[in-house]
Scaffold this motif. Structure first.
Motif, PDB file in Angstrom:
ATOM      1  N   GLU D  26     -14.040  -1.577  11.956  1.00  0.00           N
ATOM      2  CA  GLU D  26     -12.667  -0.139  11.925  1.00  0.00           C
ATOM      3  C   GLU D  26     -11.934  -0.775  12.640  1.00  0.00           C
ATOM      4  O   GLU D  26     -10.495  -0.030  12.233  1.00  0.00           O
ATOM      5  CB  GLU D  26     -13.526   0.776  12.956  1.00  0.00           C
ATOM      6  N   ALA D  27     -11.889  -1.705  13.735  1.00  0.00           N
ATOM      7  CA  ALA D  27     -10.472  -1.997  14.494  1.00  0.00           C
ATOM      8  C   ALA D  27      -9.654  -3.251  14.115  1.00  0.00           C
ATOM      9  O   ALA D  27      -8.541  -3.547  13.836  1.00  0.00           O
ATOM     10  CB  ALA D  27     -10.713  -3.196  16.133  1.00  0.00           C
ATOM     11  N   MET D  28     -10.347  -4.143  13.322  1.00  0.00           N
ATOM     12  CA  MET D  28      -9.941  -4.533  12.648  1.00  0.00           C
ATOM     13  C   MET D  28      -8.660  -3.765  11.259  1.00  0.00           C
ATOM     14  O   MET D  28      -7.887  -3.978  10.372  1.00  0.00           O
ATOM     15  CB  MET D  28     -11.019  -5.907  11.227  1.00  0.00           C
ATOM     16  N   ALA D  29     -10.051  -2.613  10.603  1.00  0.00           N
ATOM     17  CA  ALA D  29      -9.009  -2.154   9.409  1.00  0.00           C
ATOM     18  C   ALA D  29      -7.435  -1.359   9.769  1.00  0.00           C
ATOM     19  O   ALA D  29      -6.545  -1.561   9.274  1.00  0.00           O
ATOM     20  CB  ALA D  29      -9.850  -0.674   9.370  1.00  0.00           C
ATOM     21  N   GLN D  30      -7.408  -1.504  11.404  1.00  0.00           N
ATOM     22  CA  GLN D  30      -6.260  -0.890  12.141  1.00  0.00           C
ATOM     23  C   GLN D  30      -5.351  -1.955  11.934  1.00  0.00           C
ATOM     24  O   GLN D  30      -4.366  -2.030  12.054  1.00  0.00           O
ATOM     25  CB  GLN D  30      -6.075  -0.833  13.233  1.00  0.00           C
ATOM     26  N   ARG D  31      -5.885  -3.383  12.351  1.00  0.00           N
ATOM     27  CA  ARG D  31      -5.233  -4.204  12.370  1.00  0.00           C
ATOM     28  C   ARG D  31      -4.387  -4.993  11.091  1.00  0.00           C
ATOM     29  O   ARG D  31      -3.132  -5.139  11.461  1.00  0.00           O
ATOM     30  CB  ARG D  31      -5.570  -5.547  13.447  1.00  0.00           C
ATOM     31  N   TYR D  32      -5.684  -5.232  10.382  1.00  0.00           N
ATOM     32  CA  TYR D  32      -5.771  -6.250   9.982  1.00  0.00           C
ATOM     33  C   TYR D  32      -6.031  -5.435   8.281  1.00  0.00           C
ATOM     34  O   TYR D  32      -7.720  -5.566   7.304  1.00  0.00           O
ATOM     35  CB  TYR D  32      -6.062  -7.394   9.492  1.00  0.00           C
ATOM     36  N   PRO D  33      -5.599  -3.835   8.081  1.00  0.00           N
ATOM     37  CA  PRO D  33      -6.007  -3.718   7.014  1.00  0.00           C
ATOM     38  C   PRO D  33      -6.511  -4.228   5.172  1.00  0.00           C
ATOM     39  O   PRO D  33      -7.195  -3.690   4.697  1.00  0.00           O
ATOM     40  CB  PRO D  33      -4.788  -2.356   6.508  1.00  0.00           C
ATOM     41  N   GLU D  34      -5.908  -4.944   5.332  1.00  0.00           N
ATOM     42  CA  GLU D  34      -6.588  -5.934   3.805  1.00  0.00           C
ATOM     43  C   GLU D  34      -7.223  -7.580   4.554  1.00  0.00           C
ATOM     44  O   GLU D  34      -6.813  -8.178   2.979  1.00  0.00           O
ATOM     45  CB  GLU D  34      -4.845  -6.602   3.203  1.00  0.00           C
ATOM     46  N   GLY D  35      -7.108  -7.498   5.837  1.00  0.00           N
ATOM     47  CA  GLY D  35      -8.272  -8.921   6.064  1.00  0.00           C
ATOM     48  C   GLY D  35      -6.903  -9.910   6.221  1.00  0.00           C
ATOM     49  O   GLY D  35      -5.941  -9.715   6.634  1.00  0.00           O
ATOM     50  N   ILE D  36      -7.565 -10.746   7.388  1.00  0.00           N
ATOM     51  CA  ILE D  36      -6.911 -12.053   8.178  1.00  0.00           C
ATOM     52  C   ILE D  36      -6.272 -12.689   6.740  1.00  0.00           C
ATOM     53  O   ILE D  36      -5.068 -12.510   6.791  1.00  0.00           O
ATOM     54  CB  ILE D  36      -7.610 -12.739   8.487  1.00  0.00           C
ATOM     55  N   HIS D  37      -6.937 -12.578   5.739  1.00  0.00           N
ATOM     56  CA  HIS D  37      -6.859 -13.502   4.072  1.00  0.00           C
ATOM     57  C   HIS D  37      -4.891 -13.103   3.709  1.00  0.00           C
ATOM     58  O   HIS D  37      -4.182 -13.310   3.609  1.00  0.00           O
ATOM     59  CB  HIS D  37      -7.737 -13.646   3.816  1.00  0.00           C
ATOM     60  N   GLY D  38      -6.014 -10.973   3.778  1.00  0.00           N
ATOM     61  CA  GLY D  38      -4.222 -10.596   3.127  1.00  0.00           C
ATOM     62  C   GLY D  38      -2.920 -10.573   3.929  1.00  0.00           C
ATOM     63  O   GLY D  38      -1.996 -10.718   3.008  1.00  0.00           O
ATOM     64  N   ALA D  39      -3.326 -10.665   5.376  1.00  0.00           N
ATOM     65  CA  ALA D  39      -1.897 -10.005   6.248  1.00  0.00           C
ATOM     66  C   ALA D  39      -1.643 -11.914   5.872  1.00  0.00           C
ATOM     67  O   ALA D  39       0.147 -12.141   5.862  1.00  0.00           O
ATOM     68  CB  ALA D  39      -2.223  -9.964   7.643  1.00  0.00           C
ATOM     69  N   ILE D  40      -2.404 -12.943   5.804  1.00  0.00           N
ATOM     70  CA  ILE D  40      -1.905 -14.117   5.811  1.00  0.00           C
ATOM     71  C   ILE D  40      -0.682 -14.485   4.547  1.00  0.00           C
ATOM     72  O   ILE D  40       0.247 -14.663   4.461  1.00  0.00           O
ATOM     73  CB  ILE D  40      -2.660 -14.918   6.325  1.00  0.00           C
ATOM     74  N   ALA D  41      -1.354 -13.575   3.672  1.00  0.00           N
ATOM     75  CA  ALA D  41      -0.984 -13.731   2.403  1.00  0.00           C
ATOM     76  C   ALA D  41       0.250 -13.649   2.234  1.00  0.00           C
ATOM     77  O   ALA D  41       1.155 -14.036   1.818  1.00  0.00           O
ATOM     78  CB  ALA D  41      -2.171 -13.737   1.195  1.00  0.00           C
ATOM     79  N   ALA D  42       0.532 -11.845   2.469  1.00  0.00           N
ATOM     80  CA  ALA D  42       1.797 -10.813   2.696  1.00  0.00           C
ATOM     81  C   ALA D  42       2.785 -12.162   3.621  1.00  0.00           C
ATOM     82  O   ALA D  42       3.401 -11.805   2.888  1.00  0.00           O
ATOM     83  CB  ALA D  42       1.511  -9.837   3.235  1.00  0.00           C
ATOM     84  N   GLY D  43       2.896 -12.811   4.487  1.00  0.00           N
ATOM     85  CA  GLY D  43       3.816 -13.147   4.555  1.00  0.00           C
ATOM     86  C   GLY D  43       4.021 -14.417   4.262  1.00  0.00           C
ATOM     87  O   GLY D  43       4.995 -14.523   4.473  1.00  0.00           O
ATOM     88  N   LEU D  44       3.149 -14.894   3.220  1.00  0.00           N
ATOM     89  CA  LEU D  44       3.908 -15.789   3.301  1.00  0.00           C
ATOM     90  C   LEU D  44       4.502 -16.144   2.163  1.00  0.00           C
ATOM     91  O   LEU D  44       5.611 -15.804   1.788  1.00  0.00           O
ATOM     92  CB  LEU D  44       2.923 -16.601   2.226  1.00  0.00           C
ATOM     93  N   ARG D  45       4.368 -14.173   1.239  1.00  0.00           N
ATOM     94  CA  ARG D  45       4.980 -13.888   0.491  1.00  0.00           C
ATOM     95  C   ARG D  45       6.819 -13.740   1.009  1.00  0.00           C
ATOM     96  O   ARG D  45       7.506 -13.793   0.756  1.00  0.00           O
ATOM     97  CB  ARG D  45       4.448 -12.675  -0.603  1.00  0.00           C
TER      98      ARG D  45
END
Lengths: 262, 262, 262, 262
Positions: D26-45
């Protein structure tokens, strides 16, 4: 007005295969009557005298001669292997690895570049180019102020030696001490230092089962220098730094926490 | 079963300004009754005992106390300066430079980061960020197997100290031994080694005219370790390697030339 | 799906002595009809195409062609000098030094090892051993993943070249990319990188006035790779980091000071 | 006058445990809704735009999503793991290891310091000190000219972050780019580069499952810089240099052998 220092306890390890195999035994007995390990140990005693105490260990002994007791009382381990790397027990390799991270010095010699312990410490393939064919090797000093180069001619000349050439797949050495050239025009980073954990590692390539390189006075000198350089300041009771992560106690408010990390 | 080594001859240099200037003299006499140089020399003798011989030299002496005779008989020079860097004679700097390239060890201390000799050896501006304002400094070891870190707590805690912060404009050190943090959150590469020519250089930032840092037992230990590390194997007759280019004699045909480079 | 990058502005500097001196002029006109600088610039354009813009500058021009405007609009400077190092104005050297610390890339070529700017940046004598006598040079890659070694054979073979040999009195390079061997058996660290301040420096030894080395396709490739590697990310408005010390504002209580160092 | 470059193909790996575990989901879904991997990939793009192509891979996929096809078409792999390091298949680790030696870039992030692949590449324990307790982290640049530090404030301020402190048991980095301090006064080598074989490795510690660090604009910038720096020049057809030793053909007489090493 003298300073007294404890002698350095060196364990000289050898896979001891060429010395005992039917195919090579006779030639080896001529070249190295006490084995490669015997020759290396004798050279260290010749150069360092009372500053060193040597013993030897070989693959065929229980735990390859590297029991907990032996490792705990070893300041510097020298490693010679060639065709029996695969026979070295992973459990022994793990213990040697931990001992190096804890501060034991390690000299990896010649074909020891492909040993399990060297690959494990460096993390690369440690592969190289080679040719065993009448090359002369010249060993040039590129770090003249380094303790390992002390008293060594520039270049050291080894009349007959196996060629080891680049690319040598190792991490960039912390210090590059020697570069060799060969008759064929190849070059090799033949003297390299690495620090891993608390331990100091020296790789030195000259030295071979087919040539009497370990009787060469300049090579003896380099090995003795290497042993002195790799010996830890603290000669016993070493423990590896940080083999496990360490949880640090809380700090108080915004203030500094001098106990942190202890 | 003992090894005898010659004592290390250390010359402790100080610009000796704060000690003699009207504005600072009284406070300095309380903090460092024998000057910063006197305190550093005493600390070395306390830790190293008979393994070291110390003398001091100061800016106001002829040739700043660094005559050819003094340099020729110095194994390790320690350098402390702060506001009088510009008054150091370029001819003396050139001699010290040559001595370091020839193998003399050099410890550059605290505000000595902006000395002519340090800038000349490193080739960068050696500038940094600073603040003199009640910081506590924590000195963390990042190379626990390095001889200079031997016997030092993790971290060293200096209750009051000037802040030195990054960016510190130096070449990447050959070895990074210590990193400091300060109350303000700044960090600093506070213990760095460099090899130049045959000489070994250790820069260590803790130590200040306004705080009694050179009486701190752990700081004394680091300086003593630094002196031992920087001392050349060969204690006399040093010459700089290659201050001039060297023409190498012809080789014969395609054969190797073992004399090359000698 | 393409990325657009600004071209790299390269200034190719040459002392331009051999090209203009009565003794060498005729041979040079055959070997390098547009001068060594012209050959180097042409090689860069040949390999890099629209990714590079070149201009040249020589010793005989006002301020040696290196005015403030030129330096401010130079991403990478290449330096070739041989017998006229002493004629380079110290004021120009100081400006180039500052530009490098501020982020301008620098390629120091062949006999440029003894230039004022190289010695000033490295802090050592930069002396070496040499022989101009029909050597073949083999250039071996020891960092195959380095951008400067991209697309280069192993070894590069230069049929005729001056020998440069160890000991080469430089600081341990940040990265050692190439090691050369010569017919006489000598070795040389022929491709070395150094970071100083914000600037990246690449020293590359192959290249000589007496041999047509700058027409060699692999040498052109290495120089082009070097230019790309040395070019700063930020192509204008560079300032040297920390040429002066920076006083940091007070912090508040024991709390962190996020403004520190800005 | 533009230069066109292929986009960098990045595979973002995550153990994907906290995202899927009942305790943290639950906490992760708030912080990283697409997972840590999703957040890292989005930041790179976000930072690199068309210069990058991203895909993700996770522990639960067949071969952990790192099939031969994926690795062969990956220029840079980023690695995030924390509590499931032990579940990563040794066979996959061996393939990643070989890919890195062959030239694939690798970014190891935060708790990835204790992953099998990082330990295997570095050869040390990679252990450190830590505390998860309201620290602020300041990330200071100590290599301002390094491509990875481009466009980054000094310091980066991360309001809330887990503390990682020294001693961090890694080999001396090839380049130290960032040093962090924490509220507790600890320091950490938080941005380090290593070359192994043909591959470039960047370790960067900021980033955690409990804090939204991967949404921090400066952290996104560092990761994007890291990806650009680690990407190999040659984007396909890479092979590890020297995973096996290479026998070199004979040379002829005393002459040079230009084929040697090929």
């Amino acid at each position: 007005m003298a300073v007294v220092t404890e002698p350095i306890k060196v364990t000289v390890w050898n896979e001891n295969f060429h010395e005992t195999d039917d195919k090579y035994r006779e030639a080896m007995a001529q070249r190295y009557p006490e084995g490669i390990h015997g020759a290396i140990a004798a050279g260290l005693r010749e150069v360092l005298g009372e500053a060193v105490e040597t013993r030897t260990a070989t693959l065929d002994q229980p735990e390859h001669g590297l029991t907990d007791e032996v490792l705990a009382s070893t300041d510097v381990l020298t490693w010679w292997g060639h065709v029996k790397h695969g026979d070295v027990d992973d459990a022994v390799v793990a213990k040697v690895h931990e001992a190096v991270l804890g501060g034991m010095g390690l000299l990896v010699l010649h074909s020891g570049h492909f040993s399990k312990i060297f690959k494990r410490l460096l993390g690369t393939s440690c592969a190289l180019a080679w040719r065993s064919k009448d090359d002369t090797e010249l060993v040039w000093t590129v770090a003249p102020g380094h303790p390992i180069a002390e008293g060594v001619p520039h270049p050291i000349r080894i009349p007959e030696q196996e060629m080891y050439g680049e690319y040598f797949d190792i991490p960039e050495p912390d210090e590059l001490v020697f570069i060799s050239s060969f008759t064929g025009g190849e070059v090799f980073r033949s003297g390299c230092t690495f620090r891993r954990g608390r331990g100091r590692i020296f790789y030195f390539s000259p030295g071979d089962q087919d040539f009497p390189v370990y009787h060469h006075p300049d090579i003896k000198r380099v090995l003795a220098n290497g042993v002195r350089w790799a010996a830890p300041e603290q000669r016993s009771g070493r423990t590896a730094p940080g083999l496990v992560n360490m949880k640090v106690p809380d700090f108080v408010g915004g203030s500094l926490n001098p106990e942190a990390g202890e």
